[in-house]
Design a protein around this motif. Structure first.
Motif, mmCIF file in Angstrom:
data_model
loop_
_atom_site.group_PDB
_atom_site.id
_atom_site.type_symbol
_atom_site.label_atom_id
_atom_site.label_comp_id
_atom_site.label_asym_id
_atom_site.label_seq_id
_atom_site.Cartn_x
_atom_site.Cartn_y
_atom_site.Cartn_z
ATOM 1 N N ASN A 101 79.607 102.118 7.826
ATOM 2 C CA ASN A 101 79.016 103.083 7.048
ATOM 3 C C ASN A 101 78.217 102.309 5.732
ATOM 4 O O ASN A 101 78.675 101.201 5.483
ATOM 5 C CB ASN A 101 80.050 103.928 6.366
ATOM 6 N N TYR A 102 77.340 102.825 5.290
ATOM 7 C CA TYR A 102 76.279 102.008 4.548
ATOM 8 C C TYR A 102 76.873 102.461 2.903
ATOM 9 O O TYR A 102 76.352 103.098 2.155
ATOM 10 C CB TYR A 102 74.972 102.691 4.447
ATOM 11 N N VAL A 103 77.903 102.034 2.782
ATOM 12 C CA VAL A 103 78.777 102.036 1.538
ATOM 13 C C VAL A 103 79.588 100.648 1.264
ATOM 14 O O VAL A 103 80.189 100.197 2.307
ATOM 15 C CB VAL A 103 79.990 103.138 1.553
ATOM 16 N N LEU A 104 79.570 99.853 0.235
ATOM 17 C CA LEU A 104 80.224 98.856 -0.199
ATOM 18 C C LEU A 104 81.248 99.108 -0.946
ATOM 19 O O LEU A 104 81.033 98.900 -2.184
ATOM 20 C CB LEU A 104 79.107 97.850 -0.788
ATOM 21 N N GLY A 105 82.506 99.679 -0.369
ATOM 22 C CA GLY A 105 83.328 100.089 -1.324
ATOM 23 C C GLY A 105 84.555 99.404 -1.534
ATOM 24 O O GLY A 105 84.342 98.156 -0.937
ATOM 25 N N ASP A 106 85.435 99.690 -2.583
ATOM 26 C CA ASP A 106 86.400 98.760 -2.929
ATOM 27 C C ASP A 106 87.706 99.504 -2.797
ATOM 28 O O ASP A 106 88.866 99.084 -3.182
ATOM 29 C CB ASP A 106 86.537 98.201 -4.252
ATOM 30 N N SER A 107 87.772 100.520 -1.922
ATOM 31 C CA SER A 107 88.776 101.122 -1.419
ATOM 32 C C SER A 107 89.123 101.139 0.165
ATOM 33 O O SER A 107 88.169 101.174 0.784
ATOM 34 C CB SER A 107 88.606 102.799 -1.630
ATOM 35 N N ALA A 108 90.374 100.920 0.452
ATOM 36 C CA ALA A 108 90.748 100.794 2.087
ATOM 37 C C ALA A 108 90.332 102.072 2.772
ATOM 38 O O ALA A 108 89.735 101.779 3.887
ATOM 39 C CB ALA A 108 92.183 100.872 1.975
ATOM 40 N N ARG A 109 90.058 103.165 2.125
ATOM 41 C CA ARG A 109 89.717 104.243 3.065
ATOM 42 C C ARG A 109 88.229 104.031 3.326
ATOM 43 O O ARG A 109 87.704 105.047 4.162
ATOM 44 C CB ARG A 109 89.925 105.470 2.135
ATOM 45 N N ARG A 110 87.521 103.283 2.706
ATOM 46 C CA ARG A 110 85.933 103.035 2.970
ATOM 47 C C ARG A 110 85.750 102.227 4.115
ATOM 48 O O ARG A 110 84.483 102.001 4.617
ATOM 49 C CB ARG A 110 85.444 102.424 1.869
ATOM 50 N N PHE A 111 87.010 101.677 4.710
ATOM 51 C CA PHE A 111 86.909 100.895 5.772
ATOM 52 C C PHE A 111 87.637 101.334 7.154
ATOM 53 O O PHE A 111 88.501 101.868 6.949
ATOM 54 C CB PHE A 111 87.378 99.460 5.548
ATOM 55 N N ASP A 112 86.834 101.052 8.135
ATOM 56 C CA ASP A 112 87.323 101.752 9.528
ATOM 57 C C ASP A 112 88.056 100.862 10.306
ATOM 58 O O ASP A 112 88.748 101.236 11.221
ATOM 59 C CB ASP A 112 86.037 102.344 10.330
ATOM 60 N N TYR A 113 87.732 99.621 10.286
ATOM 61 C CA TYR A 113 88.404 98.565 10.922
ATOM 62 C C TYR A 113 89.214 97.530 10.434
ATOM 63 O O TYR A 113 88.665 97.194 9.496
ATOM 64 C CB TYR A 113 87.209 97.950 12.055
ATOM 65 N N TRP A 114 90.029 97.249 10.976
ATOM 66 C CA TRP A 114 91.122 96.330 10.214
ATOM 67 C C TRP A 114 91.655 95.136 11.236
ATOM 68 O O TRP A 114 92.074 95.361 12.379
ATOM 69 C CB TRP A 114 92.428 97.073 9.781
ATOM 70 N N GLY A 115 91.865 93.928 10.631
ATOM 71 C CA GLY A 115 92.578 93.049 11.150
ATOM 72 C C GLY A 115 94.089 93.078 11.440
ATOM 73 O O GLY A 115 94.446 93.953 10.523
ATOM 74 N N GLN A 116 94.602 92.228 11.783
ATOM 75 C CA GLN A 116 96.266 92.091 11.722
ATOM 76 C C GLN A 116 96.664 91.346 10.642
ATOM 77 O O GLN A 116 98.175 91.519 10.294
ATOM 78 C CB GLN A 116 96.538 91.510 13.171
ATOM 79 N N GLY A 117 95.966 90.657 9.987
ATOM 80 C CA GLY A 117 96.245 90.016 8.662
ATOM 81 C C GLY A 117 96.759 88.551 8.904
ATOM 82 O O GLY A 117 97.292 88.141 10.039
ATOM 83 N N THR A 118 96.599 87.934 8.022
ATOM 84 C CA THR A 118 96.999 86.348 7.878
ATOM 85 C C THR A 118 97.807 86.050 6.512
ATOM 86 O O THR A 118 97.436 86.542 5.415
ATOM 87 C CB THR A 118 95.787 85.554 7.845
ATOM 88 N N GLN A 119 98.688 85.359 6.452
ATOM 89 C CA GLN A 119 99.695 85.224 5.482
ATOM 90 C C GLN A 119 99.217 83.926 4.668
ATOM 91 O O GLN A 119 98.952 82.912 5.190
ATOM 92 C CB GLN A 119 101.217 84.875 5.778
ATOM 93 N N VAL A 120 99.259 84.255 3.353
ATOM 94 C CA VAL A 120 98.800 83.299 2.393
ATOM 95 C C VAL A 120 99.835 83.193 1.538
ATOM 96 O O VAL A 120 100.434 83.998 0.727
ATOM 97 C CB VAL A 120 97.399 83.753 1.578
ATOM 98 N N THR A 121 100.571 81.929 1.441
ATOM 99 C CA THR A 121 101.679 81.656 0.247
ATOM 100 C C THR A 121 101.320 80.634 -0.539
ATOM 101 O O THR A 121 100.869 79.478 -0.010
ATOM 102 C CB THR A 121 102.861 81.319 1.130
ATOM 103 N N VAL A 122 101.428 80.856 -1.928
ATOM 104 C CA VAL A 122 101.108 79.781 -2.877
ATOM 105 C C VAL A 122 102.413 79.687 -3.462
ATOM 106 O O VAL A 122 102.817 80.407 -4.161
ATOM 107 C CB VAL A 122 99.773 80.325 -3.972
ATOM 108 N N SER A 123 102.454 78.176 -3.588
ATOM 109 C CA SER A 123 103.866 77.730 -4.118
ATOM 110 C C SER A 123 103.531 77.084 -5.661
ATOM 111 O O SER A 123 102.488 76.552 -5.727
ATOM 112 C CB SER A 123 104.440 76.681 -3.247
ATOM 113 N N SER A 124 104.608 77.307 -6.545
ATOM 114 C CA SER A 124 104.490 77.015 -8.013
ATOM 115 C C SER A 124 104.730 75.723 -8.048
ATOM 116 O O SER A 124 105.347 74.857 -7.068
ATOM 117 C CB SER A 124 105.071 77.982 -8.676
#
Length: 124
Positions: A101-124
């Motif tokens: 879709n020709y929309v540069l949205g900032d909401s999840a509902r604006r996107f149709d396809y999703w990956g499975q995700g990758t974990q990012v962990t930042v230690s203090s």
């Protein structure tokens, strides 16, 4: 259909950097917007960045502006998220998303396809 596969997550110390990649396959022609979201345990999915087809338009929330940079290489059907000055509050599963879709949205509902995700962990 479009398949998205993220990579590049891991464990990093506060102040460090990571670069995430998102490789798209399938019906990638005309894939207008690609973006990144993140979700920490017990929290809602949060918008992180988005980029248009040409790369000429980008969007970021204030929480990452100036620290994160999204880019894409259309020849490789890949989007990237360069994350600098990482902080413990950036810890989350990061998801790549895309839409024709020709929309540069900032909401999840604006996107149709999703990956499975990758974990990012930042230690203090």
């Amino acid at each position: 259909q479009v398949q998205l596969v993220e990579s590049g997550g891991g464990l990093v110390q506060a102040g460090g950097s990571l670069r995430l990649s998102c490789a798209a396959s399938g019906r990638t022609f005309g894939l207008y917007a690609m973006g990144w979201f993140r979700q920490a345990p017990g929290k809602e999915r949060e918008f992180v960045a988005a980029i248009s087809l040409s790369g000429g338009r980008t969007r970021y929330p204030d929480s990452v502006k100036g620290r994160f940079t999204i880019s894409r290489d259309n020849a490789k059907n890949t989007a990237y998220l360069q994350m600098n000055s990482l902080q413990p509050e950036d810890t989350a599963v990061y998801y790549c998303a895309a839409t024709h879709n020709y929309v540069l949205g900032d909401s999840a509902r604006r996107f149709d396809y999703w990956g499975q995700g990758t974990q990012v962990t930042v230690s203090s």
